[in-house]
Design a protein around this motif. Sequence first.
Motif, PDB file in Angstrom:
ATOM      1  N   GLU A  31       0.839  -1.192   0.000  1.00 30.25           N
ATOM      2  CA  GLU A  31       0.000   0.000   0.000  1.00 30.25           C
ATOM      3  C   GLU A  31       0.873   1.240   0.000  1.00 30.25           C
ATOM      4  O   GLU A  31       1.860   1.313   0.735  1.00 30.25           O
ATOM      5  CB  GLU A  31      -0.912   0.028   1.231  1.00 30.25           C
ATOM      6  CG  GLU A  31      -2.092  -0.883   1.137  1.00 30.25           C
ATOM      7  CD  GLU A  31      -3.061  -0.627   2.282  1.00 30.25           C
ATOM      8  OE1 GLU A  31      -2.607  -0.326   3.396  1.00 30.25           O
ATOM      9  OE2 GLU A  31      -4.276  -0.719   2.031  1.00 30.25           O
ATOM     10  N   TYR A  32       0.499   2.197  -0.813  1.00 30.13           N
ATOM     11  CA  TYR A  32       1.218   3.463  -0.908  1.00 30.13           C
ATOM     12  C   TYR A  32       0.243   4.609  -0.673  1.00 30.13           C
ATOM     13  O   TYR A  32      -0.922   4.528  -1.032  1.00 30.13           O
ATOM     14  CB  TYR A  32       1.870   3.612  -2.288  1.00 30.13           C
ATOM     15  CG  TYR A  32       3.040   2.677  -2.487  1.00 30.13           C
ATOM     16  CD1 TYR A  32       4.316   3.074  -2.132  1.00 30.13           C
ATOM     17  CD2 TYR A  32       2.870   1.406  -3.016  1.00 30.13           C
ATOM     18  CE1 TYR A  32       5.404   2.228  -2.304  1.00 30.13           C
ATOM     19  CE2 TYR A  32       3.940   0.559  -3.187  1.00 30.13           C
ATOM     20  CZ  TYR A  32       5.205   0.974  -2.825  1.00 30.13           C
ATOM     21  OH  TYR A  32       6.268   0.139  -2.979  1.00 30.13           O
ATOM     22  N   ARG A  33       0.753   5.674  -0.043  1.00 26.88           N
ATOM     23  CA  ARG A  33      -0.059   6.868   0.212  1.00 26.88           C
ATOM     24  C   ARG A  33       0.729   8.078  -0.284  1.00 26.88           C
ATOM     25  O   ARG A  33       1.896   8.257   0.044  1.00 26.88           O
ATOM     26  CB  ARG A  33      -0.364   7.016   1.690  1.00 26.88           C
ATOM     27  CG  ARG A  33      -1.272   8.207   2.004  1.00 26.88           C
ATOM     28  CD  ARG A  33      -1.528   8.355   3.494  1.00 26.88           C
ATOM     29  NE  ARG A  33      -2.027   7.146   4.128  1.00 26.88           N
ATOM     30  CZ  ARG A  33      -3.314   6.776   4.183  1.00 26.88           C
ATOM     31  NH1 ARG A  33      -4.229   7.540   3.629  1.00 26.88           N
ATOM     32  NH2 ARG A  33      -3.664   5.678   4.787  1.00 26.88           N
ATOM     33  N   CYS A  34       0.067   8.922  -1.084  1.00 21.49           N
ATOM     34  CA  CYS A  34       0.722  10.121  -1.608  1.00 21.49           C
ATOM     35  C   CYS A  34       0.400  11.314  -0.706  1.00 21.49           C
ATOM     36  O   CYS A  34      -0.490  11.230   0.142  1.00 21.49           O
ATOM     37  CB  CYS A  34       0.309  10.381  -3.058  1.00 21.49           C
ATOM     38  SG  CYS A  34      -1.295  11.131  -3.257  1.00 21.49           S
ATOM     39  N   LEU A  39      -4.707   6.647  -1.459  1.00 19.98           N
ATOM     40  CA  LEU A  39      -4.213   5.359  -0.984  1.00 19.98           C
ATOM     41  C   LEU A  39      -4.486   4.341  -2.081  1.00 19.98           C
ATOM     42  O   LEU A  39      -5.614   4.217  -2.568  1.00 19.98           O
ATOM     43  CB  LEU A  39      -4.922   4.961   0.307  1.00 19.98           C
ATOM     44  CG  LEU A  39      -4.470   3.661   0.948  1.00 19.98           C
ATOM     45  CD1 LEU A  39      -3.037   3.790   1.450  1.00 19.98           C
ATOM     46  CD2 LEU A  39      -5.399   3.286   2.092  1.00 19.98           C
ATOM     47  N   THR A  41      -3.001   0.337  -3.916  1.00 22.96           N
ATOM     48  CA  THR A  41      -2.271  -0.911  -3.731  1.00 22.96           C
ATOM     49  C   THR A  41      -1.584  -1.294  -5.031  1.00 22.96           C
ATOM     50  O   THR A  41      -2.170  -1.171  -6.110  1.00 22.96           O
ATOM     51  CB  THR A  41      -3.246  -2.035  -3.313  1.00 22.96           C
ATOM     52  OG1 THR A  41      -3.955  -1.599  -2.156  1.00 22.96           O
ATOM     53  CG2 THR A  41      -2.513  -3.301  -2.993  1.00 22.96           C
ATOM     54  N   THR A  53       9.271   4.347  -2.490  1.00 22.05           N
ATOM     55  CA  THR A  53       8.373   5.319  -3.121  1.00 22.05           C
ATOM     56  C   THR A  53       7.841   4.735  -4.427  1.00 22.05           C
ATOM     57  O   THR A  53       8.483   3.895  -5.055  1.00 22.05           O
ATOM     58  CB  THR A  53       9.088   6.646  -3.425  1.00 22.05           C
ATOM     59  OG1 THR A  53      10.189   6.387  -4.285  1.00 22.05           O
ATOM     60  CG2 THR A  53       9.573   7.312  -2.155  1.00 22.05           C
ATOM     61  N   CYS A  56       2.243   8.014  -7.738  1.00 16.71           N
ATOM     62  CA  CYS A  56       0.801   7.938  -7.491  1.00 16.71           C
ATOM     63  C   CYS A  56       0.069   7.818  -8.821  1.00 16.71           C
ATOM     64  O   CYS A  56       0.320   8.577  -9.754  1.00 16.71           O
ATOM     65  CB  CYS A  56       0.334   9.181  -6.735  1.00 16.71           C
ATOM     66  SG  CYS A  56      -1.452   9.199  -6.433  1.00 16.71           S
ATOM     67  N   LYS A  64       4.544   7.315  -0.690  1.00 23.49           N
ATOM     68  CA  LYS A  64       5.423   6.568   0.208  1.00 23.49           C
ATOM     69  C   LYS A  64       4.764   5.260   0.610  1.00 23.49           C
ATOM     70  O   LYS A  64       3.542   5.172   0.741  1.00 23.49           O
ATOM     71  CB  LYS A  64       5.732   7.392   1.453  1.00 23.49           C
ATOM     72  CG  LYS A  64       6.537   8.631   1.161  1.00 23.49           C
ATOM     73  CD  LYS A  64       6.810   9.392   2.435  1.00 23.49           C
ATOM     74  CE  LYS A  64       7.535  10.690   2.134  1.00 23.49           C
ATOM     75  NZ  LYS A  64       7.751  11.478   3.353  1.00 23.49           N
ATOM     76  N   VAL A  66       3.318   2.566   2.857  1.00 24.64           N
ATOM     77  CA  VAL A  66       2.662   2.620   4.165  1.00 24.64           C
ATOM     78  C   VAL A  66       3.365   1.616   5.074  1.00 24.64           C
ATOM     79  O   VAL A  66       3.497   0.446   4.738  1.00 24.64           O
ATOM     80  CB  VAL A  66       1.155   2.296   4.049  1.00 24.64           C
ATOM     81  CG1 VAL A  66       0.509   2.205   5.411  1.00 24.64           C
ATOM     82  CG2 VAL A  66       0.467   3.328   3.186  1.00 24.64           C
ATOM     83  N   GLY A  67       3.859   2.100   6.208  1.00 21.94           N
ATOM     84  CA  GLY A  67       4.552   1.223   7.148  1.00 21.94           C
ATOM     85  C   GLY A  67       5.997   0.960   6.771  1.00 21.94           C
ATOM     86  O   GLY A  67       6.667   0.156   7.411  1.00 21.94           O
ATOM     87  N   GLU A  70      11.462   5.563   5.900  1.00 21.41           N
ATOM     88  CA  GLU A  70      11.549   6.818   5.148  1.00 21.41           C
ATOM     89  C   GLU A  70      12.644   6.687   4.097  1.00 21.41           C
ATOM     90  O   GLU A  70      13.710   6.128   4.374  1.00 21.41           O
ATOM     91  CB  GLU A  70      11.876   7.981   6.083  1.00 21.41           C
ATOM     92  CG  GLU A  70      10.717   8.387   6.966  1.00 21.41           C
ATOM     93  CD  GLU A  70       9.586   9.006   6.173  1.00 21.41           C
ATOM     94  OE1 GLU A  70       9.855   9.790   5.247  1.00 21.41           O
ATOM     95  OE2 GLU A  70       8.426   8.688   6.478  1.00 21.41           O
TER      96      GLU A  70
END
Length: 114
Positions: A31-34, A39, A41, A53, A56, A64, A66-67, A70
């Motif tokens: 899962e990625y969140r911009c 959100l 997958t 990274t 999107c 980035k 999720v979880g 950095e």
Amino acid sequence: MGERSLRGSRLGSVSYETERNTAPIERQYAEYRCPSGHLFTVPFADDAELPDTWECKFDGGAAKLVGGAEPAPKKVKPPRTHWDMLLERRSVEDLEEVLSERLEVLRGRRTRAS
């Protein structure tokens, strides 16, 4: 024109292999969140390393994991100024010598002009 056309199947568009008796590869989903809050997958192979990274798919921003950790910041070279480049070519003593020579020349012009 009919003589030059290829007969039979179209090139590269049809596969004659069947998917019978084959198992799909194991997958993991990340899962990625911009920054905009989207959100989504992305499927990866089970043995693939997940990137920190991903672009999107909604707005093209850098999303980035999720979880995840950095992403490491990129090393940025500090901008070089003219003074830095000058110091690469000459020492401070050389520069002081050139300055004193030029000041003498300028002072000599002033006395002659008066």
